[in-house]
Write an enzyme that holds these catalytic residues in place. Structure first.
Site, PDB file in Angstrom:
ATOM      1  N   GLU A 145      61.130 -29.594-104.272  1.00  0.00           N
ATOM      2  CA  GLU A 145      62.638 -29.568-103.671  1.00  0.00           C
ATOM      3  C   GLU A 145      63.247 -28.339-104.528  1.00  0.00           C
ATOM      4  O   GLU A 145      64.198 -28.196-105.031  1.00  0.00           O
ATOM      5  CB  GLU A 145      63.356 -30.590-103.800  1.00  0.00           C
ATOM      6  CG  GLU A 145      63.067 -31.690-102.906  1.00  0.00           C
ATOM      7  CD  GLU A 145      63.867 -33.024-102.722  1.00  0.00           C
ATOM      8  OE1 GLU A 145      64.752 -33.341-103.796  1.00  0.00           O
ATOM      9  OE2 GLU A 145      63.824 -33.875-101.838  1.00  0.00           O
ATOM     10  N   ASP A 186      61.152 -41.544 -99.617  1.00  0.00           N
ATOM     11  CA  ASP A 186      62.206 -41.192-100.373  1.00  0.00           C
ATOM     12  C   ASP A 186      63.148 -42.332-100.440  1.00  0.00           C
ATOM     13  O   ASP A 186      64.125 -42.354 -99.808  1.00  0.00           O
ATOM     14  CB  ASP A 186      62.894 -39.787-100.289  1.00  0.00           C
ATOM     15  CG  ASP A 186      63.777 -39.536-101.165  1.00  0.00           C
ATOM     16  OD1 ASP A 186      64.130 -40.164-102.161  1.00  0.00           O
ATOM     17  OD2 ASP A 186      64.393 -38.610-101.061  1.00  0.00           O
ATOM     18  N   GLU A 232      71.738 -44.287-102.276  1.00  0.00           N
ATOM     19  CA  GLU A 232      71.695 -42.980-101.501  1.00  0.00           C
ATOM     20  C   GLU A 232      71.305 -43.382 -99.854  1.00  0.00           C
ATOM     21  O   GLU A 232      71.856 -42.875 -99.172  1.00  0.00           O
ATOM     22  CB  GLU A 232      70.667 -41.973-102.027  1.00  0.00           C
ATOM     23  CG  GLU A 232      70.396 -40.929-101.319  1.00  0.00           C
ATOM     24  CD  GLU A 232      69.547 -40.021-101.767  1.00  0.00           C
ATOM     25  OE1 GLU A 232      68.982 -39.971-102.848  1.00  0.00           O
ATOM     26  OE2 GLU A 232      69.296 -38.735-100.880  1.00  0.00           O
TER      27      GLU A 232
HETATM   28  C1  GCV Z   1      67.683 -35.418-107.555  1.00  0.00           C
HETATM   29  C2  GCV Z   1      66.089 -36.977-102.951  1.00  0.00           C
HETATM   30  C3  GCV Z   1      67.371 -36.746-103.064  1.00  0.00           C
HETATM   31  C4  GCV Z   1      67.919 -35.762-104.058  1.00  0.00           C
HETATM   32  C5  GCV Z   1      67.057 -36.145-105.398  1.00  0.00           C
HETATM   33  C6  GCV Z   1      65.495 -36.050-105.000  1.00  0.00           C
HETATM   34  C7  GCV Z   1      65.066 -36.674-106.366  1.00  0.00           C
HETATM   35  O1  GCV Z   1      65.668 -36.078-102.195  1.00  0.00           O
HETATM   36  O2  GCV Z   1      68.455 -36.600-101.806  1.00  0.00           O
HETATM   37  O3  GCV Z   1      69.221 -35.628-104.159  1.00  0.00           O
HETATM   38  O4  GCV Z   1      67.322 -34.986-106.223  1.00  0.00           O
HETATM   39  O5  GCV Z   1      65.548 -37.167-104.219  1.00  0.00           O
HETATM   40  O6  GCV Z   1      64.546 -37.552-106.516  1.00  0.00           O
HETATM   41  O7  GCV Z   1      64.318 -35.749-107.178  1.00  0.00           O
END
Ligand code: GCV
Length: 605
Positions: free
Chosen positions: A232, A311, A339
């Site tokens: 990411e 995720d 989340e």
């Molecule tokens: C810390 C998901 C979340 C992101 C998070 C990522 C991760 O994509 O939406 O906010 O980033 O996981 O675990 O690194």
């Protein structure tokens, strides 16, 4: 500040107590006048408890005595028998991973602002941090990673000028047996004078070695560095054509002289996919990348793997990496921050899910248990007063991965609210069932990602459908889901043979994962005789009705204030949201399939 599950302890831990044994004696004396302690330094984190008449004896290692004191307090407060024999944590690393940013925000935080950062500085109430230490120690959590794995700006690198502040925070938590860990940015050398961060460039290794020396000089018991690399938009070794093992091992060599660990996250996938491309399948990514590197990581590297291949969805199969990295130290990563599981508005007790995951993975394959934290500056710590159950249970599971979810949830209830017996039954079964309820009204049958993009809350069945994140359900008028068998993306092939066969056969695949692994027509006959579309409708109706029932039940419970009012307010929102989920999702599938509901319930056209 509000009471926690340690409400029996009315006096705060004084700042001048600087050793675990000092704190242990202070805490135990609040509950029982006659407790003797025997320190056995070689016992480390272990302890044992004994009762003779009205007197108690706690024997334990340096932090073991503290864990023993809290175990004693828990047993006395909950009216439960003392654990028998010597108690030793199963995993040496039991970590809470906090996604706190230095500006005071928390990525995916639903409990207010950071407990220790504000305005790009450390800013906290030491008394509250001691309370935090007490909470963590009372359930055996021994490492706290304080900064977000997305290390956004150089200001967050926690390098030289900030180290004295890290040192002060570490000093407050140390007597509670809690060590710090820091997230690092793989490209730090480049942002601090070098023209590269290539892990095979000797200058880079030298930079990290010198950096590690400085860090450990200030905080000699730092647990290590946590790294999100090549994920990411975070930099990583692939930029230089290097493997993850090469990247991790270079860092591992730098921290090894100090006993440090490199916790390397395996959350790596192509986050710039094209929805038109049906051959790239995000769940395949981590295994494809890491399985070939099994056995090539240094001893002080731990690969931290999210429980599922996507995720943190409400339901995913266990990540196949847990079954495919026998020669690597691995940690399972949970997410207490809700989340995708209700933003700490919806009640979602996670322990039953962890039980399933740990049983599938096999506790002995793991070296550590880690969870993304759900804490913040809110008065009650976790936003929703019931979300504290997840922090509590996580500690218990990391200590003993054979932990029974209901026993852990009940213990939390007794310590926190101590409801009358009939109410306790209602409340504990509400929590035990809460994940199933949430799953039913949001995403049954393994359908993931039908959430509003970015915020990840609220129904949006096609929200992610044409996006670049690789998260599709591919619903059309004939069918829904993705074929992940050999004939499709081949994801099932990443599992050992027996599981691969189970998942690949839609007649045998567990219902709750059916649409994760298969693309099926709406008139597909489920094992219980219902059609797939009817099951989708029914689950949404049933889940919503169950949320309404939970709300009615909660009103009958004598949860003490202010938790009662706060919980009721949140559950009122949960019910409203559940109705929205039910109606949006059912309408979505009704519009595609044209199938009427067998029970004639209202589905909006
Ligand atoms: C810390 C998901 C979340 C992101 C998070 C990522 C991760 O994509 O939406 O906010 O980033 O996981 O675990 O690194």
């Amino acid at each position: 500040m509000r009471r926690t599950w340690l409400g029996i302890l009315s006096k705060p831990v004084p700042g001048e107590l600087e050793t675990p044994s000092g704190i242990a004696a202070f805490e135990a004396a609040q509950v029982c006048p006659d407790v003797r302690f025997a320190l056995r330094e070689d016992w480390g984190e272990s302890y044992s408890l004994e009762k003779t008449g009205d007197a108690y004896a706690v024997t334990g290692g340096t932090t073991g005595v503290l864990y023993g004191a809290y175990a004693l307090i828990r047993a006395i407060a909950a009216g439960e028998p003392l654990p028998e024999g010597r108690q030793t944590p199963y995993y040496p690393l039991r970590m809470l991973d906090c996604w706190d940013n230095m500006d005071g925000t928390i990525e995916r935080g639903y409990s207010g602002r950071s407990l220790w950062f504000e305005d790009d500085e450390f800013s906290y109430d030491p008394e509250r941090i001691r309370q935090l230490g007490r909470m963590l120690a009372s359930v055996g959590i021994n490492v706290l990673c304080i900064n977000n794995v997305n290390v956004h700006q150089p200001a967050q690198h926690l390098t030289d000028s900030l180290l004295p502040e890290v040192k002060k925070l570490a000093a407050i938590l140390r007597p509670f047996g809690v060590r710090l860990m820091l997230s690092i940015d793989f490209s730090q050398p480049m942002q601090n004078g070098l023209d590269t961060s290539d892990p095979l460039d000797p200058r880079v290794e030298e930079w990290w070695t010198e950096h590690a020396e400085k860090v450990w000089q200030e905080i000699p018991d730092l647990a290590g560095f946590l790294v999100k690399a090549d994920s990411e938009h975070r930099p990583g070794p692939s930029v230089y054509g290097r493997t993850h093992a090469q990247g991790a091992n270079m860092l591992a060599r730098a921290v090894a002289p100090f006993g440090g660990k490199i916790v390397w996250r395996a959350f790596v996938y192509n986050c710039l996919q094209d929805w038109r491309d049906t051959t790239t399948d995000r769940p395949c990514a981590a295994y494809d990348l890491y399985h070939p590197q099994d056995g090539s990581f240094d001893n002080n590297v731990i690969l931290q793997i999210k429980y599922g291949p996507y995720d943190f969805q409400v339901r995913e199969p266990l990540s196949p990496l847990f079954l495919g990295m026998p020669r690597t130290s691995i940690a399972m990563e949970m997410q207490l921050a809700q989340e995708y599981t209700g933003h700490q508005i919806d009640v979602y007790a996670m322990a039953p899910m962890w039980r399933e995951l740990l049983d599938q993975a096999g506790k002995e394959k793991l070296s550590a248990l880690v969870a993304v934290g759900n804490l913040g500056r809110d008065d009650n710590w976790t936003g929703h007063p019931f979300a504290a159950v997840n922090l509590f249970c996580f500690g218990l599971f990391a200590w003993d991965p054979d932990c029974d979810p209901e026993t852990a949830i009940r213990l939390w209830e007794r310590l926190t609210y101590n409801l009358p017996a009939d109410q306790e039954e209602t409340f504990v079964s509400m929590l035990m069932n809460s994940r199933h309820v949430y799953e039913q009204y949001t995403a049954p049958l393994g359908l993931c990602w039908m959430v509003r993009p970015d915020i990840h809350y609220g129904p949006s069945p096609y929200g992610y459908e044409f996006q670049l994140w690789g998260t599709y359900n591919r619903a059309d008028r004939d069918a829904v889901g993705i074929d992940r068998t050999k004939k499709g993306t081949g994801f099932t092939e990443q599992y050992p043979k027996e599981l691969a066969q189970l998942y690949a056969d839609p007649e045998k695949c567990p219902d709750e994962l059916l649409l994760f692994f298969h693309r099926l027509p709406y008139d597909w006959k489920m094992r219980d005789g219902r059609t797939l579309i009817q099951r989708i409708y029914d689950d949404h109706f049933d889940g919503c009705a169950a949320a309404e029932k939970m709300y009615a039940e909660l009103k009958t419970l004598s949860i003490p204030e202010p938790d009662r009012t706060e919980a009721l307010q949140r559950m009122e929102r949960q019910v409203r949201n559940a109705r929205e989920w039910r109606d949006v999702t059912n309408t979505f599938f009704h519009r595609f399939s044209g199938a009427p509901d067998a029970h004639g319930r209202r589905i909006y056209a």
